[in-house]
Design a protein around this motif. Structure first.
Motif, PDB file in Angstrom:
ATOM      1  N   LYS A  41      78.058 -50.032  -1.598  1.00 53.45           N
ATOM      2  CA  LYS A  41      78.467 -49.868  -3.152  1.00 53.45           C
ATOM      3  C   LYS A  41      78.781 -48.294  -3.301  1.00 53.45           C
ATOM      4  N   ALA A  42      77.938 -47.292  -2.691  1.00 57.50           N
ATOM      5  CA  ALA A  42      77.982 -46.020  -2.857  1.00 57.50           C
ATOM      6  C   ALA A  42      79.317 -45.710  -2.259  1.00 57.50           C
ATOM      7  N   ALA A  43      79.664 -46.037  -1.131  1.00 66.95           N
ATOM      8  CA  ALA A  43      80.835 -45.861  -0.135  1.00 66.95           C
ATOM      9  C   ALA A  43      82.234 -46.119  -0.896  1.00 66.95           C
ATOM     10  N   LYS A  48      86.808 -44.990  -4.488  1.00 66.15           N
ATOM     11  CA  LYS A  48      87.661 -45.286  -5.547  1.00 66.15           C
ATOM     12  C   LYS A  48      87.915 -44.008  -6.243  1.00 66.15           C
ATOM     13  N   ASP A  49      86.632 -42.930  -6.332  1.00 69.47           N
ATOM     14  CA  ASP A  49      87.024 -41.725  -6.899  1.00 69.47           C
ATOM     15  C   ASP A  49      87.964 -40.779  -6.198  1.00 69.47           C
ATOM     16  N   GLU A  52      91.345 -42.060  -7.421  1.00 64.59           N
ATOM     17  CA  GLU A  52      91.912 -41.663  -8.723  1.00 64.59           C
ATOM     18  C   GLU A  52      92.237 -40.222  -8.949  1.00 64.59           C
ATOM     19  N   VAL A  53      91.802 -39.429  -7.998  1.00 64.10           N
ATOM     20  CA  VAL A  53      91.973 -37.991  -8.287  1.00 64.10           C
ATOM     21  C   VAL A  53      93.421 -37.676  -7.940  1.00 64.10           C
ATOM     22  N   GLY A  54      94.102 -38.397  -6.938  1.00 58.90           N
ATOM     23  CA  GLY A  54      95.341 -38.092  -6.526  1.00 58.90           C
ATOM     24  C   GLY A  54      96.480 -38.704  -7.374  1.00 58.90           C
TER      25      GLY A  54
END
Length: 77
Positions: A41-43, A48-49, A52-54
């Protein structure tokens, strides 16, 4: 651990019976599966994060600000 508890649909036992292979209600098996699930779940959240940055056009995110498309650069020169 005080008494049996539920993790998902499985009622976890108080102590391990040390059977081979370990039963699905064994606290050792349940805790290892929970740890593995949390790591996955953390990976997934980290991936996902990063995605979203790019993305351009998102408010508050880093996008393609000040960059010119390749075809526009050729025509400008």
């Amino acid at each position: 651990m005080s008494g049996a508890r539920r993790v998902g649909k499985v009622k976890v036992k108080k102590k391990c019976c040390r059977s081979t292979p370990r039963c699905k209600r064994c606290p050792v098996v349940v805790l290892l599966k929970a740890r593995e699930k949390a790591a996955k779940k953390a990976a997934k959240q980290e991936r996902k994060d990063e995605r979203e940055v790019g993305r351009p056009g998102k408010i508050g995110k880093i996008g393609k600000v000040g960059k010119v498309a390749k075809k526009d650069r050729k025509t400008a020169v």
